[in-house]
Design a protein around this motif. Structure first.
Motif, PDB file in Angstrom:
ATOM      1  N   THR A   1      -8.114  34.129  26.991  1.00 41.42           N
ATOM      2  CA  THR A   1      -8.055  34.085  28.456  1.00 41.42           C
ATOM      3  C   THR A   1      -7.589  32.753  29.052  1.00 41.42           C
ATOM      4  O   THR A   1      -7.569  32.607  30.270  1.00 41.42           O
ATOM      5  CB  THR A   1      -9.443  34.409  29.059  1.00 41.42           C
ATOM      6  N   ASN A   2      -7.241  31.791  28.198  1.00 42.35           N
ATOM      7  CA  ASN A   2      -6.777  30.513  28.745  1.00 42.35           C
ATOM      8  C   ASN A   2      -5.318  30.652  29.191  1.00 42.35           C
ATOM      9  O   ASN A   2      -4.383  30.570  28.390  1.00 42.35           O
ATOM     10  CB  ASN A   2      -6.924  29.392  27.707  1.00 42.35           C
ATOM     11  N   VAL A   3      -5.131  30.886  30.473  1.00 41.18           N
ATOM     12  CA  VAL A   3      -3.806  31.258  31.009  1.00 41.18           C
ATOM     13  C   VAL A   3      -2.760  30.170  30.773  1.00 41.18           C
ATOM     14  O   VAL A   3      -1.616  30.462  30.406  1.00 41.18           O
ATOM     15  CB  VAL A   3      -3.914  31.594  32.521  1.00 41.18           C
ATOM     16  N   ASP A   4      -3.131  28.909  30.962  1.00 37.51           N
ATOM     17  CA  ASP A   4      -2.160  27.822  30.780  1.00 37.51           C
ATOM     18  C   ASP A   4      -1.867  27.556  29.310  1.00 37.51           C
ATOM     19  O   ASP A   4      -0.720  27.397  28.915  1.00 37.51           O
ATOM     20  CB  ASP A   4      -2.664  26.539  31.455  1.00 37.51           C
ATOM     21  N   LEU A   5      -2.916  27.540  28.484  1.00 34.10           N
ATOM     22  CA  LEU A   5      -2.737  27.270  27.049  1.00 34.10           C
ATOM     23  C   LEU A   5      -1.922  28.374  26.371  1.00 34.10           C
ATOM     24  O   LEU A   5      -1.213  28.132  25.383  1.00 34.10           O
ATOM     25  CB  LEU A   5      -4.109  27.128  26.392  1.00 34.10           C
ATOM     26  N   ALA A   6      -1.996  29.583  26.913  1.00 36.38           N
ATOM     27  CA  ALA A   6      -1.234  30.710  26.346  1.00 36.38           C
ATOM     28  C   ALA A   6       0.268  30.453  26.362  1.00 36.38           C
ATOM     29  O   ALA A   6       1.012  31.010  25.545  1.00 36.38           O
ATOM     30  CB  ALA A   6      -1.544  31.995  27.118  1.00 36.38           C
ATOM     31  N   GLU A   7       0.725  29.593  27.270  1.00 37.54           N
ATOM     32  CA  GLU A   7       2.159  29.281  27.350  1.00 37.54           C
ATOM     33  C   GLU A   7       2.649  28.529  26.116  1.00 37.54           C
ATOM     34  O   GLU A   7       3.831  28.562  25.789  1.00 37.54           O
ATOM     35  CB  GLU A   7       2.468  28.464  28.624  1.00 37.54           C
ATOM     36  N   THR A   8       1.741  27.844  25.421  1.00 37.62           N
ATOM     37  CA  THR A   8       2.126  27.154  24.182  1.00 37.62           C
ATOM     38  C   THR A   8       1.544  27.861  22.948  1.00 37.62           C
ATOM     39  O   THR A   8       2.169  27.900  21.900  1.00 37.62           O
ATOM     40  CB  THR A   8       1.664  25.673  24.196  1.00 37.62           C
ATOM     41  N   GLU A   9       0.343  28.447  23.108  1.00 39.23           N
ATOM     42  CA  GLU A   9      -0.271  29.180  21.988  1.00 39.23           C
ATOM     43  C   GLU A   9       0.090  30.668  22.086  1.00 39.23           C
ATOM     44  O   GLU A   9      -0.785  31.542  22.136  1.00 39.23           O
ATOM     45  CB  GLU A   9      -1.790  29.003  22.011  1.00 39.23           C
ATOM     46  N   ILE A  10       1.389  30.913  22.097  1.00 40.18           N
ATOM     47  CA  ILE A  10       1.890  32.268  22.367  1.00 40.18           C
ATOM     48  C   ILE A  10       1.432  33.256  21.294  1.00 40.18           C
ATOM     49  O   ILE A  10       0.928  34.342  21.607  1.00 40.18           O
ATOM     50  CB  ILE A  10       3.433  32.266  22.475  1.00 40.18           C
ATOM     51  N   LYS A  11       1.563  32.879  20.023  1.00 43.09           N
ATOM     52  CA  LYS A  11       1.177  33.790  18.935  1.00 43.09           C
ATOM     53  C   LYS A  11      -0.311  34.136  19.006  1.00 43.09           C
ATOM     54  O   LYS A  11      -0.701  35.295  18.871  1.00 43.09           O
ATOM     55  CB  LYS A  11       1.500  33.163  17.581  1.00 43.09           C
ATOM     56  N   LYS A  12      -1.124  33.133  19.262  1.00 45.53           N
ATOM     57  CA  LYS A  12      -2.575  33.346  19.339  1.00 45.53           C
ATOM     58  C   LYS A  12      -2.914  34.327  20.472  1.00 45.53           C
ATOM     59  O   LYS A  12      -3.728  35.236  20.305  1.00 45.53           O
ATOM     60  CB  LYS A  12      -3.278  32.003  19.565  1.00 45.53           C
ATOM     61  N   ALA A  13      -2.275  34.132  21.622  1.00 45.48           N
ATOM     62  CA  ALA A  13      -2.524  35.012  22.776  1.00 45.48           C
ATOM     63  C   ALA A  13      -2.149  36.453  22.451  1.00 45.48           C
ATOM     64  O   ALA A  13      -2.910  37.387  22.743  1.00 45.48           O
ATOM     65  CB  ALA A  13      -1.737  34.513  23.991  1.00 45.48           C
ATOM     66  N   PHE A  14      -0.987  36.649  21.813  1.00 42.23           N
ATOM     67  CA  PHE A  14      -0.538  38.013  21.470  1.00 42.23           C
ATOM     68  C   PHE A  14      -1.361  38.615  20.327  1.00 42.23           C
ATOM     69  O   PHE A  14      -1.597  39.822  20.311  1.00 42.23           O
ATOM     70  CB  PHE A  14       0.959  38.023  21.134  1.00 42.23           C
ATOM     71  N   ASP A  15      -1.815  37.765  19.405  1.00 40.89           N
ATOM     72  CA  ASP A  15      -2.657  38.267  18.307  1.00 40.89           C
ATOM     73  C   ASP A  15      -3.952  38.880  18.853  1.00 40.89           C
ATOM     74  O   ASP A  15      -4.358  39.969  18.445  1.00 40.89           O
ATOM     75  CB  ASP A  15      -3.007  37.135  17.327  1.00 40.89           C
ATOM     76  N   VAL A  16      -4.591  38.162  19.773  1.00 42.98           N
ATOM     77  CA  VAL A  16      -5.892  38.613  20.291  1.00 42.98           C
ATOM     78  C   VAL A  16      -5.727  39.699  21.353  1.00 42.98           C
ATOM     79  O   VAL A  16      -6.453  40.697  21.346  1.00 42.98           O
ATOM     80  CB  VAL A  16      -6.693  37.413  20.868  1.00 42.98           C
ATOM     81  N   ASN A  17      -4.775  39.498  22.265  1.00 41.58           N
ATOM     82  CA  ASN A  17      -4.663  40.402  23.426  1.00 41.58           C
ATOM     83  C   ASN A  17      -3.808  41.641  23.169  1.00 41.58           C
ATOM     84  O   ASN A  17      -3.849  42.590  23.951  1.00 41.58           O
ATOM     85  CB  ASN A  17      -4.090  39.644  24.630  1.00 41.58           C
ATOM     86  N   ALA A  18      -3.043  41.630  22.089  1.00 43.28           N
ATOM     87  CA  ALA A  18      -2.177  42.787  21.808  1.00 43.28           C
ATOM     88  C   ALA A  18      -2.402  43.345  20.402  1.00 43.28           C
ATOM     89  O   ALA A  18      -2.813  44.485  20.230  1.00 43.28           O
ATOM     90  CB  ALA A  18      -0.715  42.405  22.009  1.00 43.28           C
ATOM     91  N   LYS A  19      -2.164  42.517  19.368  1.00 47.47           N
ATOM     92  CA  LYS A  19      -2.277  43.003  17.984  1.00 47.47           C
ATOM     93  C   LYS A  19      -3.691  43.513  17.681  1.00 47.47           C
ATOM     94  O   LYS A  19      -3.879  44.593  17.108  1.00 47.47           O
ATOM     95  CB  LYS A  19      -1.905  41.869  17.015  1.00 47.47           C
ATOM     96  N   ALA A  20      -4.696  42.741  18.071  1.00 45.54           N
ATOM     97  CA  ALA A  20      -6.086  43.139  17.820  1.00 45.54           C
ATOM     98  C   ALA A  20      -6.430  44.428  18.552  1.00 45.54           C
ATOM     99  O   ALA A  20      -7.154  45.276  18.029  1.00 45.54           O
ATOM    100  CB  ALA A  20      -7.036  42.015  18.250  1.00 45.54           C
ATOM    101  N   VAL A  21      -5.873  44.574  19.748  1.00 44.21           N
ATOM    102  CA  VAL A  21      -6.123  45.782  20.544  1.00 44.21           C
ATOM    103  C   VAL A  21      -5.493  46.996  19.865  1.00 44.21           C
ATOM    104  O   VAL A  21      -6.082  48.082  19.823  1.00 44.21           O
ATOM    105  CB  VAL A  21      -5.587  45.603  21.985  1.00 44.21           C
ATOM    106  N   GLU A  22      -4.303  46.794  19.291  1.00 45.79           N
ATOM    107  CA  GLU A  22      -3.669  47.891  18.550  1.00 45.79           C
ATOM    108  C   GLU A  22      -4.520  48.269  17.333  1.00 45.79           C
ATOM    109  O   GLU A  22      -4.702  49.454  17.040  1.00 45.79           O
ATOM    110  CB  GLU A  22      -2.257  47.517  18.109  1.00 45.79           C
ATOM    111  N   ASN A  23      -5.049  47.262  16.633  1.00 45.95           N
ATOM    112  CA  ASN A  23      -5.914  47.546  15.478  1.00 45.95           C
ATOM    113  C   ASN A  23      -7.117  48.398  15.891  1.00 45.95           C
ATOM    114  O   ASN A  23      -7.471  49.365  15.213  1.00 45.95           O
ATOM    115  CB  ASN A  23      -6.412  46.242  14.849  1.00 45.95           C
ATOM    116  N   LEU A  24      -7.729  48.039  17.000  1.00 47.78           N
ATOM    117  CA  LEU A  24      -8.878  48.809  17.492  1.00 47.78           C
ATOM    118  C   LEU A  24      -8.459  50.221  17.882  1.00 47.78           C
ATOM    119  O   LEU A  24      -9.142  51.200  17.559  1.00 47.78           O
ATOM    120  CB  LEU A  24      -9.527  48.102  18.693  1.00 47.78           C
TER     121      LEU A  24
END
Length: 286
Positions: free
Chosen positions: A66-89
């Motif tokens: 949920t760190n909106v600003d940090l997501a701009e640099t930690e792009i992979k981490k943001a997509f891993d948690v907010n997208a890939k993990a959601v697909e796994n579930l």
């Protein structure tokens, strides 16, 4: 037979709120609360194994980057948690016929509208966080039929770090604050959202799909800070500023239309001021 519920991201403010309220339901529900150290939902093998070993009627996914600003640099981490993990579930919920309740965000919209967003409005995120959350939504729709995607906005609670707690604590220390007036939205209480989630489960609601949940009313971050300052009799400590530079762009208007939730809930949602005051009352007693 008791309903079995898995809650992921149980260490976040929403997860902690759901856990606190869960004591009211232990007669009819068995809860399994897991944080990242106990189940890495970005690892599909781990998720697969866990679902094979445990049967759940519902999975409430509170895990999010949920760190909106940090997501701009930690792009992979943001997509891993907010997208890939959601697909796994979603994939494992499909296999085991588990209903997924997933929390999403007002940031899937670009903020160019001037009336509250309805569920069917065109999404167009303007930052990495919003893009990652939208992809998570799309994965759910791709794999599942029995899901609730609940978009909410400006979440706060008495737990963890959030805007309401931060401003309350700074004002208590008599700090002078400059808060932006450029963004319009609605603060939403984790407690109110948790009660809605419990309503869906305990009433065995099958009206699956996407819902917008927030308190009623509209304010700005400055308006919210001013409300907190008035509670503490420190209004002179809060000054408005138009904007300040941030790494991530934010939608200027992200008010959500609650009609669909209110029709299902069969009662009006609280005004944002009322719910904020409940948390402020609690914080003032700590």
């Amino acid at each position: 037979m008791k309903t079995r519920i898995l809650v992921t991201g149980s260490n976040g403010q929403l997860g902690k709120t759901i856990k606190e309220i869960s004591t009211d339901f232990t007669n009819s529900i068995v809860f399994v609360f897991l944080e990242k150290s106990e189940l890495d939902i970005t690892n599909n093998k781990d998720v697969e194994h866990f679902f094979q070993e445990n049967k759940f009627n519902y999975c409430i996914n509170c895990a999010a980057y949920t760190n909106v600003d940090l997501a701009e640099t930690e792009i992979k981490k943001a997509f891993d948690v907010n997208a890939k993990a959601v697909e796994n579930l979603a994939i494992n919920c499909k296999t085991h016929n588990t209903t997924l309740i997933h929390v999403s965000t007002d940031y899937v919209f670009d903020g160019t509208k001037h009336t509250p967003y309805i569920e069917s409005d065109i999404t167009n995120p303007i930052n990495t966080y919003g893009e990652s959350k939208l992809l998570g939504e799309e994965y759910i729709k791709k794999h599942l039929d029995n899901y609730f995607i609940i978009r909410t906005s400006w979440l706060y609670s008495k737990f963890n770090k959030n805007f309401v707690k931060t401003i309350f604590n700074k004002l208590k220390m008599n700090e002078e604050l400059s808060i932006i007036t450029s963004q319009k939205g609605t603060p939403s209480s984790c407690s109110d959202l948790s009660n809605f989630i419990y309503f869906l489960i305990t009433n065995d609601i099958k009206n699956y799909g996407t819902y917008h949940f927030s308190a009623t009313g509209v304010t700005t971050w400055y308006g919210l800070a001013l409300h907190i300052s008035k509670f503490l009799n420190k209004s002179s400590n809060v000054k408005p500023i138009k904007n300040y530079p941030t790494k991530a762009q934010r939608p200027l208007y992200s008010v959500l239309n609650n009609n669909k939730v209110e029709e299902l809930f069969k009662k009006p949602l609280k005004k944002w001021e009322e719910s904020v005051d409940e948390v402020l009352e609690h914080l003032s007693k700590e």
